[in-house]
Design an enzyme around this catalytic site. Sequence first.
Site, PDB file in Angstrom:
ATOM      1  CG  HIS A 125      17.937 -21.662  37.488  1.00 55.49           C
ATOM      2  ND1 HIS A 125      18.566 -21.007  38.531  1.00 55.49           N
ATOM      3  CD2 HIS A 125      18.678 -21.418  36.394  1.00 55.49           C
ATOM      4  CE1 HIS A 125      19.636 -20.398  38.070  1.00 55.49           C
ATOM      5  NE2 HIS A 125      19.729 -20.622  36.774  1.00 55.49           N
TER       6      HIS A 125
ATOM      7  NE  ARG B 129      14.939 -13.825  39.725  1.00 55.95           N
ATOM      8  CZ  ARG B 129      16.029 -14.432  39.284  1.00 55.95           C
ATOM      9  NH1 ARG B 129      17.001 -14.748  40.110  1.00 55.95           N
ATOM     10  NH2 ARG B 129      16.154 -14.720  38.008  1.00 55.95           N
TER      11      ARG B 129
ATOM     12  CG  ASP C 207      28.917 -21.946  43.151  1.00 56.54           C
ATOM     13  OD1 ASP C 207      29.850 -21.446  42.513  1.00 56.54           O
ATOM     14  OD2 ASP C 207      27.888 -22.411  42.600  1.00 56.54           O
TER      15      ASP C 207
END
Length: 374
Positions: free
Chosen positions: A309, A123, A285
């Site tokens: 995603h 990534r 989060d």
Amino acid sequence: MHLSHVGTNKICFLLSLAFCALLVLLIPSLQPPQRQTDLPQPRPRAKPARHDLYGNPGQGSHGAKDGSFIHPLPPGGRPQDPQRMLEGDAAHANPPGSRSKDSLDLRDIFIAVKTTRKYHRSRLQLLSQTWVSKAKEQTFIFTDGEDKELKQKAGLNIINTNCSAAHTRQALCCKMSVEYDKFIESQKKWFCHVDDDNYVILPNLLELLSSYSHTQDVYLGRPSLDHPIEAAERVKSDGSVSVKFWFATGGAGFCISRGLALKMSPWASLGNFITTAEKIRLPDDCTVGYIIEALLEVPLTHTGLFHSHLENLQRLPTDNILKQVTLSYGGFENRRNVVSVGGVFSLAEDPSRFKTVHCLLYPDTEWCPRKTRH
Ligand SMILES: *[C@@H]1O[C@H](CO)[C@@H](O)[C@H](O)[C@H]1NC(C)=O
């Protein structure tokens, strides 16, 4: 003689009794004036909690006491639409005739990329080839293992958080905690968090943040649900009451102004983020949303320009892809979930579509096919 002695004693006794009575009468009349001088003095009032929040270990306490380096919350209310606050603030923060917008530079933005050692090759390589190459100085990769090669070859800012590599709430919150502390240290105006499967369209990010002021309370992102989350309140109370709040999904990326980030300090700095997350037992989060919406009462500014995603990325209209702030990709194995952008590279050459997006944005990049170059 004996009698007269008794007589003198009696007189003395009566005199002292009279003196005492006089004293008793005088004492109350002497005391009230003293009390009265006490009363008009200002009572040592407990300052509202919000004022204490201006305190920030990195800033010293001089500016913190009166909140002079942060714009205080408007009297009597929740902070509202940051755009409105920006206009209100601009009226007195800037001299007449000056621009009301922040003249923001990309270097004013701290971009935190959360990753793990397992994804350094697959990534991070893609990111360092694409958007990160255009923002090397202000992008910081938060990971959980050393990688000298990545550091030296790609010239990236890699921060080993020393957090666990497990994909657990504790490990993720540990990384967010380090991201927060590094941002505060950086003195930059904006904190933006993204994941290692996000493409950040930098000019659009800059444009979006330029329409707000970093001294105001701004929390920008995509809500992961279409309704606020509900959780037991275990920070301000014992957990018997619940709170409802929105949070920006970390997988799509989110941004926080410096003004707001400083106010988060009591629950976010120096490991406090982990404690807060443990109390409410929610992921990283959600905890950010909890601190901002539930504790600081600053609303999330919902934006559809950030993408994770978890969405169906194919549904994003092709004409709008380059107008977004973040993109993502996922599910190579079974169902491919990528943005529908054609040309430049085939799906086999560019399965994430990030290289294609990059060549459309920066056609002069050396590895982009000639036909896309100007
Ligand atoms: C992680 O550990 C190393 C070695 O002990 C240390 O140098 C580094 O500062 C630590 N990182 C953080 C973010 O604390």
